[in-house]
Design a protein around this motif. Structure first.
Motif, PDB file in Angstrom:
ATOM      1  N   SER A  42      -6.689  17.728   3.395  1.00  0.00           N
ATOM      2  CA  SER A  42      -6.169  16.928   2.283  1.00  0.00           C
ATOM      3  C   SER A  42      -7.132  15.820   1.876  1.00  0.00           C
ATOM      4  O   SER A  42      -6.921  15.152   0.861  1.00  0.00           O
ATOM      5  N   GLY A  43      -8.177  15.622   2.682  1.00  0.00           N
ATOM      6  CA  GLY A  43      -9.167  14.590   2.359  1.00  0.00           C
ATOM      7  C   GLY A  43      -8.594  13.187   2.428  1.00  0.00           C
ATOM      8  O   GLY A  43      -8.946  12.321   1.632  1.00  0.00           O
ATOM      9  N   THR A  44      -7.717  12.973   3.399  1.00  0.00           N
ATOM     10  CA  THR A  44      -7.125  11.640   3.556  1.00  0.00           C
ATOM     11  C   THR A  44      -7.509  11.064   4.913  1.00  0.00           C
ATOM     12  O   THR A  44      -7.888  11.789   5.830  1.00  0.00           O
ATOM     13  N   ALA A  45      -7.378   9.767   5.028  1.00  0.00           N
ATOM     14  CA  ALA A  45      -7.647   9.096   6.303  1.00  0.00           C
ATOM     15  C   ALA A  45      -6.422   9.229   7.204  1.00  0.00           C
ATOM     16  O   ALA A  45      -5.292   9.338   6.733  1.00  0.00           O
ATOM     17  N   LYS A  46      -6.691   9.203   8.510  1.00  0.00           N
ATOM     18  CA  LYS A  46      -5.598   9.318   9.478  1.00  0.00           C
ATOM     19  C   LYS A  46      -4.567   8.197   9.274  1.00  0.00           C
ATOM     20  O   LYS A  46      -3.360   8.436   9.323  1.00  0.00           O
ATOM     21  N   ALA A  47      -5.057   6.988   9.026  1.00  0.00           N
ATOM     22  CA  ALA A  47      -4.138   5.858   8.812  1.00  0.00           C
ATOM     23  C   ALA A  47      -3.262   6.096   7.581  1.00  0.00           C
ATOM     24  O   ALA A  47      -2.077   5.773   7.586  1.00  0.00           O
ATOM     25  N   SER A  48      -3.843   6.683   6.547  1.00  0.00           N
ATOM     26  CA  SER A  48      -3.087   6.983   5.335  1.00  0.00           C
ATOM     27  C   SER A  48      -1.997   8.013   5.616  1.00  0.00           C
ATOM     28  O   SER A  48      -0.873   7.901   5.126  1.00  0.00           O
TER      29      SER A  48
END
Length: 196
Positions: A34-40
């Motif tokens: 998804s191309g997102t950060a783990k925190a996101s």
């Protein structure tokens, strides 16, 4: 415009849970794809379970919209058979997607019966399906296509059961006879309710 991280995560999870299964899909894979950060990810979904609930809800909306489109075009019981036939055959023979059957049925079979919080979501979805079918069947009765004493809920449940059963057996066996037969079975079931 690029979808929000939450929508990207949800779309990847819907796709992966459908194709790979819930237990064979890891959070790290979803984050990466998804191309997102783990925190996101964790801002939107505190756990894989909470993501699973959201995916079930999204599948529920998808299938409800699919049923609604079929039923909206079905002015008569015969129209319903024709529309359902076209819709199912389009799904299992479509090039644009890898169809494995109803996503609700596939997802629900991955968990023990009654497992929370998933079980409650599945129940809510089926209640919406029943309500939608009952409304259409009531209209058919009002217009005189079905007998006045036909039980709308029983007929709705029978039609849903025939649909889901055929898809599950097709998925298990890869035998399209289950799909072909379901249309005849639906016709027979509707014929029992038709005015003579």
């Amino acid at each position: 415009m690029k979808p929000s991280p939450k929508l990207r995560i949800l779309e990847i999870a819907k796709n992966r849970f459908y194709r790979q299964g819930y237990f064979h899909t890891g959070i790290n894979q979803i984050i990466r794809e998804s191309g997102t950060a783990k925190a996101s990810f964790y801002d939107h979904f505190p756990s894989k379970q909470s993501l699973g609930v959201q995916v079930i809800r999204a599948y529920g909306v998808d299938v409800l919209v699919w049923f609604r489109n079929i039923l909206r075009k079905s002015k008569t019981p015969n129209d319903f058979i024709r529309e359902m036939t076209d819709a199912i055959l389009k799904q299992i023979h479509g090039d644009e997607s890898y169809y494995q059957g109803c996503p609700i049925a596939i997802f629900s079979c991955q968990f023990p019966v009654g497992e929370m919080p998933f079980s409650e979501e599945f129940k809510r979805i089926v209640l919406r399906w029943e309500s939608l079918f009952v409304m259409t069947i009531s209209k058919w009765k009002e217009k005189g296509y079905l007998r006045s004493h036909s039980n709308e809920m029983e007929l709705a449940r029978d039609l849903i059961t025939l649909y889901e059963g055929a898809l599950i057996n097709w998925r298990i066996s890869l035998n399209e006879d289950y799909i072909s037969r379901v249309f005849d079975q639906m016709k027979e079931r509707l014929k029992l309710e038709t005015k003579r």
